[in-house]
Design a protein around this motif. Structure first.
Motif, PDB file in Angstrom:
ATOM      1  N   MET A   1       0.850  -1.186   0.000  1.00 61.23           N
ATOM      2  CA  MET A   1       0.000   0.000   0.000  1.00 61.23           C
ATOM      3  C   MET A   1       0.888   1.238   0.000  1.00 61.23           C
ATOM      4  SD  MET A   1      -3.191  -1.049   0.207  1.00 61.23           S
ATOM      5  CE  MET A   1      -4.165   0.290   0.830  1.00 61.23           C
ATOM      6  N   LYS A   2       0.484   2.205  -0.807  1.00 60.74           N
ATOM      7  CA  LYS A   2       1.195   3.473  -0.797  1.00 60.74           C
ATOM      8  C   LYS A   2       0.305   4.578  -1.302  1.00 60.74           C
ATOM      9  CE  LYS A   2       3.667   3.085  -5.201  1.00 60.74           C
ATOM     10  NZ  LYS A   2       5.023   3.071  -5.752  1.00 60.74           N
ATOM     11  N   GLN A   3       0.857   5.766  -1.168  1.00 63.09           N
ATOM     12  CA  GLN A   3       0.216   6.962  -1.689  1.00 63.09           C
ATOM     13  C   GLN A   3       1.291   7.731  -2.447  1.00 63.09           C
ATOM     14  OE1 GLN A   3      -0.815  10.408   0.949  1.00 63.09           O
ATOM     15  NE2 GLN A   3      -2.903   9.775   0.460  1.00 63.09           N
ATOM     16  N   TYR A  30      -6.592  10.500   1.644  1.00 63.49           N
ATOM     17  CA  TYR A  30      -6.814   9.545   2.730  1.00 63.49           C
ATOM     18  C   TYR A  30      -8.279   9.561   3.167  1.00 63.49           C
ATOM     19  CZ  TYR A  30      -6.633   7.555   7.434  1.00 63.49           C
ATOM     20  OH  TYR A  30      -6.877   6.812   8.556  1.00 63.49           O
ATOM     21  N   LYS A  38      -7.497   2.415   4.488  1.00 65.21           N
ATOM     22  CA  LYS A  38      -6.910   3.242   5.547  1.00 65.21           C
ATOM     23  C   LYS A  38      -6.171   2.376   6.556  1.00 65.21           C
ATOM     24  CE  LYS A  38     -10.374   6.940   5.407  1.00 65.21           C
ATOM     25  NZ  LYS A  38     -11.484   7.580   6.139  1.00 65.21           N
ATOM     26  N   TRP A  41      -2.965   0.702   5.036  1.00 69.04           N
ATOM     27  CA  TRP A  41      -1.921   1.697   4.808  1.00 69.04           C
ATOM     28  C   TRP A  41      -1.272   2.104   6.130  1.00 69.04           C
ATOM     29  CZ3 TRP A  41      -2.254   7.495   4.635  1.00 69.04           C
ATOM     30  CH2 TRP A  41      -1.171   8.061   3.976  1.00 69.04           C
ATOM     31  N   GLN A  46       2.321   3.758   6.241  1.00 71.95           N
ATOM     32  CA  GLN A  46       1.852   4.947   5.530  1.00 71.95           C
ATOM     33  C   GLN A  46       2.856   5.430   4.480  1.00 71.95           C
ATOM     34  OE1 GLN A  46       0.660   7.961   8.335  1.00 71.95           O
ATOM     35  NE2 GLN A  46      -0.506   6.520   9.550  1.00 71.95           N
ATOM     36  N   LYS A  48       4.626   6.997   1.489  1.00 71.55           N
ATOM     37  CA  LYS A  48       4.302   8.120   0.609  1.00 71.55           C
ATOM     38  C   LYS A  48       5.493   8.379  -0.298  1.00 71.55           C
ATOM     39  CE  LYS A  48       1.977  10.343   4.435  1.00 71.55           C
ATOM     40  NZ  LYS A  48       2.636   9.446   5.400  1.00 71.55           N
ATOM     41  N   PRO A  96      -4.335   6.152  -0.444  1.00 69.55           N
ATOM     42  CA  PRO A  96      -3.660   4.879  -0.365  1.00 69.55           C
ATOM     43  C   PRO A  96      -4.372   3.778  -1.143  1.00 69.55           C
ATOM     44  CG  PRO A  96      -4.812   5.322   1.685  1.00 69.55           C
ATOM     45  CD  PRO A  96      -4.952   6.546   0.828  1.00 69.55           C
ATOM     46  N   ASP A  99       0.317  -0.879  -4.294  1.00 73.18           N
ATOM     47  CA  ASP A  99       1.445  -0.311  -5.029  1.00 73.18           C
ATOM     48  C   ASP A  99       1.255  -0.406  -6.540  1.00 73.18           C
ATOM     49  OD1 ASP A  99       2.517  -0.050  -2.479  1.00 73.18           O
ATOM     50  OD2 ASP A  99       4.362  -1.124  -2.936  1.00 73.18           O
TER      51      ASP A  99
END
Length: 112
Positions: A1-3, A30, A38, A41, A46, A48, A96, A99
């Motif tokens: 998971m990413k943002q 988010y 949520k 992530w 978290q 980023k 999130p 990937d």
């Protein structure tokens, strides 16, 4: 998971302004994520990544591509109190999300 947060490199934001706009975009996306995304992530640290965007048009195109894939997004328009004109689009966060899903949209963008 990413943002991934896409920050415009063409508007001349100072470092502090850039940091604030990235934070606004991250939080907005988010807030649009599912509760499961949520949780995953947050549990995964978290992650980023901040990359460069070249124009307002590019950010809008990336947002549309992300929305078409069902990914949460957060587009930021500056209030215009300091460095930029009111309404200037400054940053877009995607995720999130997984990937691979985020990378399909942002992998070709250079790191900030």
């Amino acid at each position: 998971m990413k943002q991934v947060i896409v920050a415009r490199a063409d508007v001349g934001m100072g470092e502090g302004k850039l940091a604030a706009q990235v934070a606004h975009a991250s939080l907005t996306a988010y807030e649009h994520a599912t509760e499961q995304a949520k949780r995953e992530w947050k549990q995964g640290g978290q992650k980023k990544v901040v990359v460069k965007g070249s124009s307002e048009r590019e950010l809008h195109e990336l947002q549309e591509a992300a929305k078409a894939q069902g990914l949460p997004t957060g587009l930021v328009r500056d209030a215009g109190h300091t460095q930029l004109e009111p309404g200037t689009v400054t940053a877009l966060a995607i995720g999130p999300a997984g990937d691979d899903a985020v990378d399909r949209i942002t992998a070709d963008l250079p790191l900030y």
